[in-house]
Each structure stands twice: as C-alpha cells, then as structure tokens.
Design an enzyme around this catalytic site. Structure first.
Site, mmCIF file in Angstrom:
data_model
loop_
_atom_site.group_PDB
_atom_site.id
_atom_site.type_symbol
_atom_site.label_atom_id
_atom_site.label_comp_id
_atom_site.label_asym_id
_atom_site.label_seq_id
_atom_site.Cartn_x
_atom_site.Cartn_y
_atom_site.Cartn_z
ATOM 1 N N LYS A 198 0.835 -1.210 0.000
ATOM 2 C CA LYS A 198 0.000 0.000 0.000
ATOM 3 C C LYS A 198 0.865 1.253 0.000
ATOM 4 O O LYS A 198 2.035 1.203 0.385
ATOM 5 C CB LYS A 198 -0.935 -0.020 1.214
ATOM 6 C CG LYS A 198 -0.238 -0.184 2.560
ATOM 7 C CD LYS A 198 -1.244 -0.503 3.667
ATOM 8 C CE LYS A 198 -0.527 -0.616 4.998
ATOM 9 N NZ LYS A 198 -1.392 -1.130 6.061
ATOM 10 N N TYR B 5 14.484 30.398 6.864
ATOM 11 C CA TYR B 5 13.252 31.094 7.267
ATOM 12 C C TYR B 5 13.270 31.437 8.752
ATOM 13 O O TYR B 5 13.748 30.655 9.571
ATOM 14 C CB TYR B 5 12.047 30.194 7.006
ATOM 15 C CG TYR B 5 11.610 30.160 5.559
ATOM 16 C CD1 TYR B 5 11.171 31.316 4.922
ATOM 17 C CD2 TYR B 5 11.617 28.969 4.845
ATOM 18 C CE1 TYR B 5 10.759 31.277 3.597
ATOM 19 C CE2 TYR B 5 11.212 28.923 3.528
ATOM 20 C CZ TYR B 5 10.782 30.078 2.906
ATOM 21 O OH TYR B 5 10.373 30.033 1.605
ATOM 22 N N ARG C 116 -11.056 -1.087 14.945
ATOM 23 C CA ARG C 116 -10.959 -0.266 13.744
ATOM 24 C C ARG C 116 -11.956 -0.846 12.737
ATOM 25 O O ARG C 116 -13.100 -0.475 12.710
ATOM 26 C CB ARG C 116 -9.514 -0.277 13.205
ATOM 27 C CG ARG C 116 -9.288 0.678 12.066
ATOM 28 C CD ARG C 116 -7.809 0.778 11.658
ATOM 29 N NE ARG C 116 -7.259 -0.514 11.228
ATOM 30 C CZ ARG C 116 -6.012 -0.654 10.749
ATOM 31 N NH1 ARG C 116 -5.202 0.385 10.674
ATOM 32 N NH2 ARG C 116 -5.575 -1.839 10.375
ATOM 33 N N MET D 124 10.371 23.780 1.896
ATOM 34 C CA MET D 124 9.578 22.813 1.137
ATOM 35 C C MET D 124 10.455 22.049 0.141
ATOM 36 O O MET D 124 10.319 20.842 -0.029
ATOM 37 C CB MET D 124 8.449 23.510 0.379
ATOM 38 C CG MET D 124 7.508 22.539 -0.305
ATOM 39 S SD MET D 124 6.312 23.323 -1.391
ATOM 40 C CE MET D 124 5.147 23.985 -0.239
HETATM 41 C C1 LIG Z 1 -0.591 -2.091 6.756
HETATM 42 C C2 LIG Z 1 -1.149 -3.341 7.197
HETATM 43 C C3 LIG Z 1 -0.323 -4.471 7.336
HETATM 44 C C4 LIG Z 1 1.162 -4.434 7.181
HETATM 45 O O1 LIG Z 1 1.728 -4.049 8.414
HETATM 46 P P1 LIG Z 1 3.306 -4.043 8.662
HETATM 47 O O2 LIG Z 1 3.417 -3.751 10.098
HETATM 48 O O3 LIG Z 1 3.887 -2.983 7.831
HETATM 49 O O4 LIG Z 1 3.797 -5.383 8.316
HETATM 50 C C5 LIG Z 1 -0.932 -5.666 7.672
HETATM 51 N N1 LIG Z 1 -2.259 -5.743 7.861
HETATM 52 C C6 LIG Z 1 -3.075 -4.670 7.771
HETATM 53 C C7 LIG Z 1 -4.529 -4.840 7.996
HETATM 54 C C8 LIG Z 1 -2.546 -3.434 7.445
HETATM 55 O O5 LIG Z 1 -3.346 -2.396 7.361
#
Ligand SMILES: *Cc1c(COP(=O)(O)O)cnc(C)c1O
Length: 712
Positions: free
Chosen positions: A373, A600, A467, A649
């Site tokens: 992701k 800055y 969650r 930035m």
């Molecule tokens: C992001 C995520 C993972 C991966 O987690 P890591 O700690 O990076 O291995 C696994 N399961 C879910 C549901 C996630 O959202």
C-alpha cells in the site's frame, strides 16, 4: 533477460540474418543447383525474419509494460523507419509503374497495412501489428496462454502458406483472407508467435545448455528441411515462409544465441536494419547498371556474383551509415539517472533477500502476502511489485481499490486484497480487475451483496483493535456472509494492534486477540462452514508470534527491511536488509560569517565562520520539518552533517564546516540503508514517529531509481 549483460550473439546473428535475407532475394545458388538454392533460400534463410521478430520481442516485450510505454516506443521506431523506407522506394515504384495500376487506392491501402509498397517492406507493418498483438495476448493470458493463441494463429497461417494445397474445404475462407492481404506471413498469423517467444525467453533466462540448444536447433532444422521438401514435392505450397518446424528452430537458435555474451557492438543492430531496408535498392541499381553495359552483365546475371556484390555493397552502406548515425548523435543517448534533485534508490537484491528470509521464517505451509500500500511504503509501487511478481510472490495487499487496479495495470498476477473500504458502487471494478475486497462489517457485506455483482472477499474480524471488522462474537453474521449469493469468501483475518510491544499487558491482550479469533473460526467450523484461508500476523506479528500457523502473513515494513522503531527487540531476529535509501546532491556551497543567519525565520544564527551546503530536498519530498535546526543530520562523504535552519519545502541546509573536500555535486544521503545514524527508524524516532510513516511520506515528486547490481 539481464539488463546488465550484452547479448553479443544475438547482435552478431542480426548481420547473418540480414545476409540470409539478401540470399532470399538474389538466389545465389540459382544457376548451380535448384534444390541447393531451394534449401538455402526457401528453408534455411527462412529463419532470418522470425529471428528479427524474436529479437524484438526479447528486448521490447514485457508483461510489466505499464501503459504500453515500451511498445509505443517500438511502434514509433518502426513507423518512422517504415515511412522512410516507403519514401526511399518511391522512385523505384514510379519506374516500375506502381502508380499506374488498376484499383490503386485499395491496393495502396492493402500494401501499407500488410504487404508493403516494396516486396520486403511487409516486415514493418508485420512487426508493428505482431508486437502489439503479442503484448495484448501476454497481458491477457500470460505467456503460456499467449503462446497457445499465437501458435493457433500461426497454424491457421500455415495453411495459407506452405500447406495451402491441403486446405480443402476451407480454401474459400483463405481466398477471402487473401483479398485483404497477399500473404499469410503478416502481423496476425506469422509475427505474434515469435514476439511471444522472444518475450518468454527474456523472462525465463537460459536454463538449457548451449550444447542442447545446438542439438535442438539442428534436429529442428533437419525436420524443417524434410517438411519443406515434402511440401515442395507435393506441390502444395502457395508460399514458403511458414513451416511447422520453424518455431522450434527459432526457439533453439535464439536460446543458443542468448548464451553468447560479451562486449556490446553498438552499430550491429542499426547496420543490419539498414542492410535490410537498402539491399533491394542495390539489387535494382545493379540490374540497371548491368543492363546498360554488356561488360557488367555478370553483376546481375551470375547469381552468385550478384549475391556477393549486393551483400558487400549493402554491408558497406549499412555499416557506414550506422556509424554516421551514431556519430551524428541523431539517436538519443540514454538520459542519465535522476541526479539533479533528490531520488529514492532501491536495492531489489535486498528485497529478494528479505522475501527469502521471511518465507523461511513463515514455514512451508504459509504464503507471503506482500503489503504494497501507499506506493509500497514510499519505495515505488511499480518497481517493488513488479520485482515481487518476477520472483514469484502471488499474494498482495493494498489499502484502496485504485491501488489494486494500478497493480493489475502493472501486470501483477495472483490475489490482491484490498484492506480498506471500497464504495460498493465500484463492485464492477472489483470484479473486472479480479480484486478481493475486505468485508469491514456485516452491514457493508449486505450492501456489497446488494450490488448483484460477483466479487471475492475476505472477512475481517475485530478482535480488540476496534478499527475495521465484524465483532469477534458475531459468528452469526460471519456465517451469513458465507451464504451470500454474490460474495465468495476466500479468506478471514484479523489484525493485531500491539504485537510489537514487549509489555506484559500487551502480550496478554494479543493472546486474547488470537484466542478470540480462533474461537470464532471454530464456531464457524462447527456450524459446517468450510473455513477458507486465514491470516493474523503482519510484520511484528511474525517477529513476536511466529508460532501462529496461518495461510498468509501480511508483511509490510519487514519486507522493506526496516523496523518501525530503531531499538525494537523482537523474539525472532531476522537478517533483513533495508531496501531504500534517499539521496540527493549538493547544488551550492557557501561561506557564512559569524553573526549571519540562515533560513526562514532567521532561526539559525551562525556562531563561528562556517561553510554550508544547500541540498535540494525538503518537506515537500517527505523530510519532516521537525528535523530542522540540528535535530536531523545527513551523510556526506561518510560523515554526518547537521541540518541547520528550518527545512524548506524544496531544500534544506547542512553545516559542512568540519568535512574536508566537499564539492558541489557530491552525494548526500538523507536516509541510508547501511548506516544506522541516518537510518529510517532513527530518523523517524527523532520526529516522534515510526519508519512506516516516514517512508510513506516521501513525496510523489521523488523519482525512484533501481540500484544497479554490483558486477565485480
Ligand atoms: C498495513 C497493514 C499491514 C502491514 O503491516 P506491517 O506492520 O507494515 O507489516 C498488515 N495488515 C493490515 C490490515 C494493514 O493495514
């Protein structure tokens, strides 16, 4: 195919193939032996054009050709060369009365699309159509499927070519085909199978020994010879470009040529193409010249002399013009890798290493689900996922449907699980791209099922994180999901929310989560449900609870070889390598006097005369602003240089007074995959965060480059 190797054998054979094609058009043995000439020009030399198609497929085709970029480059090149060739041969067409023929316009269209406006120019449309068709097939059906379909097309083509006399009842269909094109050896029936073969060989690499290839080649060549002579004897050939045994012939020949590696000879490729384009012109000129003067008659009348002279002149012309093109700089040099600003450098060898280490830790029964992701945690979604696909990872997790669609467009195979919420209105896309949706609640499952579109899903169980997911006590709702008409439940999973903690209460809580999950699973089992694949752990779940045996482990941060926090101690100690470095280059060095300010808000006051360097990377690229004024540091020439002033930035400043011999253009490492002092986890800790966040925030404008392998 290995990008770091030069396939010299393939390049040499381009020249041989070009000469074979000249032989086809000059019949060198014509006066000496009919059968000898047939064998040379109608059988042996028939490997030449398929060889060129295979070479194009080898270097150009890839199932990871995102948006067809590589294909488009190839098509453009072919189109330009085709256009130039058409223009070159216009005078010949004029002299031959081409433009005085009946039905000029339909014939012209047919020639441009299929046959070529000169007898050899069919090659270009065939390459363009064949290459595009091959890529479509590979993307849709993978190599095996593509080979079967392209092979079928070839088979159909055979009966319009050297097996024509055996077409029987189907002759009518072929007559219809031959109204559109004069031959079956074109981009539809002939070229695709060789393109697919080339792409396949590029992906597979050499596993057959050179000796076996030679044996395979000569066996196939003999069989092809037998095939050709038989068909010739039976008098069934309409044309003689396509034979059944031509395909294995090319397979073994190309395989053999792949073994021959060495120094790159730049001009061979262009030279052989120029020879291909130009030799009919030389044939035409020689025939005119010999017609003018009786003394020169031998140049055209003696076939062998004709072949030798045409070859010599073509090669001379090809080599000289290839050298001229090379010198003129007309061909664009490869642009240098991104070094003008900052860039992410990823090491795919380390990624592969991590995959192997993690797979080993998971055990045989469990499959690695790569969590990619958010652009693979800032590492570059395309580079990471295509590398994982290549090394055989077949399960992925993403956060959103759009990330999932992107993976499919990259050419990723296997299961793709969307961990987050997707609007149910997009169910059609879930189905179309074969994505697996997480059922985040019973209500969500109802709504998705209500779309009346068949989708695959995993049920998420909330075991205490609160969650996403079904409540762990909701066995009834869970059971219902398994009976929904439009939803196929392939998996069921939960997420541990404090698996990284070594605190007693957290460990107890985690055990509670695990037990709660299995209790629900057992309830489902008791009620007669065939429980699908289950998964619980993410990276820290594997590190600290490796005894849980599941069907998948969802590894994110571990895959990238970093810990969330620098000194996290884990039960399982795995030798993982950080994949990412963030680098930049000094663009300016300046001297500051005591009492000067920098940046800055004038927040940095120079205490003693200093030298500072400006680095073109800032919070817009993902460097947290909280690293300003000495909190953060970078590596220059192996030494740390503190950040001074506020991070902007687009740039930041570092103090380099204490580092010797620093020059503009020197490399600056902001996140190192080797040194702990500027490692991702340490840097994240300084900003009160975890490496996961830091990596994800590396900006979209930072290009990703793949570190070249070290060949020593
Ligand atoms: C992001 C995520 C993972 C991966 O987690 P890591 O700690 O990076 O291995 C696994 N399961 C879910 C549901 C996630 O959202």
């Amino acid at each position: 195919m290995d990008k770091n190797k030069y396939y010299t054998g393939i390049d040499y054979f381009r020249l041989i193939a070009a000469l074979l094609i000249i032989a086809i058009h000059t019949s060198p043995l014509g006066k000496i032996s009919d059968i000898g000439n047939f064998i040379l020009t109608r059988v042996v030399a028939r490997v030449a054009v398929p060889f060129f198609f295979t070479a194009s497929g080898f270097f150009m085709l890839s199932r990871y050709d995102y948006m067809g970029k590589r294909l488009m480059k190839f098509e453009k090149r072919m189109a330009v060369l085709y256009g130039i060739s058409i223009l070159i041969y216009l005078p010949v067409n004029l002299i031959n009365g081409y433009f005085r023929q009946d039905n000029l316009i339909p014939n012209l269209i047919r020639d441009i699309l299929f046959d070529g406006t000169m007898y050899h120019l069919w090659y270009f449309p065939a390459a363009m159509v064949g290459g595009a068709l091959a890529l479509c097939l590979i993307r849709q059906f993978d190599y095996k499927g593509a080979f079967v379909i392209a092979g079928l097309l070839y088979f159909i083509g055979l009966f319009g070519d050297s097996y024509y006399g055996m077409t029987g009842a189907f002759m009518g269909i072929y007559k219809y085909i031959f109204q559109m094109c004069s031959y079956a050896r074109n981009g539809i029936f002939f070229a695709p199978v060789f393109f697919v073969l080339g792409g396949f060989l590029a992906e597979q690499g050499c596993s057959l020994s050179a000796g076996k290839c030679v044996v395979g080649f000569f066996t196939s060549l003999m069989l092809m010879l037998f095939e050709a002579l038989t068909l010739h004897g039976l008098n069934v050939q309409r044309h003689d470009s396509m034979y059944m045994f031509l395909v294995p012939c090319i397979y073994f020949l190309f395989y053999f040529l792949m073994h021959v590696q060495g120094k790159k000879i730049v001009w061979l490729k262009s030279a052989s193409l120029i020879i291909y384009i130009i030799h009919p012109m030389i044939i035409a000129v020689l025939s005119t010249v010999s017609g003018l003067s009786g003394n020169l008659g031998v140049l055209a009348d003696n076939f062998l002399v004709n072949f030798v002279v045409v070859s010599a002149l073509s090669v001379l012309f090809g080599v000289l013009s290839a050298a001229a093109v090379e010198k003129s700089g007309m061909v664009k040099k490869k642009s240098p890798d991104y070094t003008d600003r900052s860039y992410v450098e990823i090491n795919l060898d380390y990624l592969e290493h991590n995959v192997n280490v993690l797979k080993h830790a998971m055990g045989q029964e469990c499959e690695l689900m790569a969590v990619v992701k958010d652009e693979a945690y800032g590492h570059g979604g395309y580079e990471i996922s295509t590398c994982l696909d290549k090394i055989g990872v077949r399960a992925y997790a993403v956060a959103t449907i759009d990330e999932g669609i992107k993976l499919r467009k990259y050419g990723i195979r296997g299961e793709i699980l969307i961990l987050g919420y997707t609007m149910v209105e997009r169910a059609r896309e879930l189905k179309r791209y074969n994505l697996t949706q997480t059922l985040i609640s019973p209500e969500y499952a109802d709504a998705l099922n209500g779309q009346k579109i068949h989708v695959n899903a995993h049920i998420k169980i909330d075991t205490g994180m609160h969650r996403l997911g079904y409540d762990k006590t909701a066995a009834g709702a869970g059971r219902k999901a398994f009976h929904m008409k439009y939803i196929k439940v392939d998996g069921i999973f939960t997420h541990l929310c404090c698996a990284d903690s070594a605190r007693k209460e957290d460990i107890r809580f985690t055990h509670g989560q695990i037990n709660g999950f299995y209790k629900l699973i057992n309830e489902l089992k008791r009620s007669g449900i065939a429980v699908p694949k289950i998964h619980i752990q993410s990276s820290y779940g594997l590190f600290n609870y490796s005894w849980i045996k599941c069907d998948y482990v969802r590894t994110g941060v571990a895959l990238y070889g970093v810990k969330s926090q620098p000194r996290d101690s884990t039960k399982l100690k795995l030798d993982l390598q950080p994949v990412l470095s963030l680098k930049s280059r000094i663009i300016l060095i300046r001297k500051l006097k005591q009492g000067d300010f920098a940046g800055y808000g004038r927040s940095f006051v120079v205490e003693k005369d200093s030298i500072i360097a400006i680095v073109p990377v800032g919070y817009g690229d993902g460097i947290p602003r909280s690293l300003s004024n000495g909190v953060g540091a970078v590596l220059i020439n192996g030494q740390t240089a503190p950040v001074i002033g506020r991070i902007c930035m687009d740039s930041l400043m570092v103090d380099i007074t204490h580092i010797k011999n620093v020059l503009v253009g020197d490399m600056v490492t902001l996140i190192s995959n080797e040194s702990d002092t500027v490692g991702a986890a340490d840097m994240a800790k300084k900003t009160g965060s975890i490496s996961n966040e830091l990596l994800c925030r590396i900006g979209a404008r930072v290009p990703v480059i793949v570190a070249e392998k070290n060949w020593q």
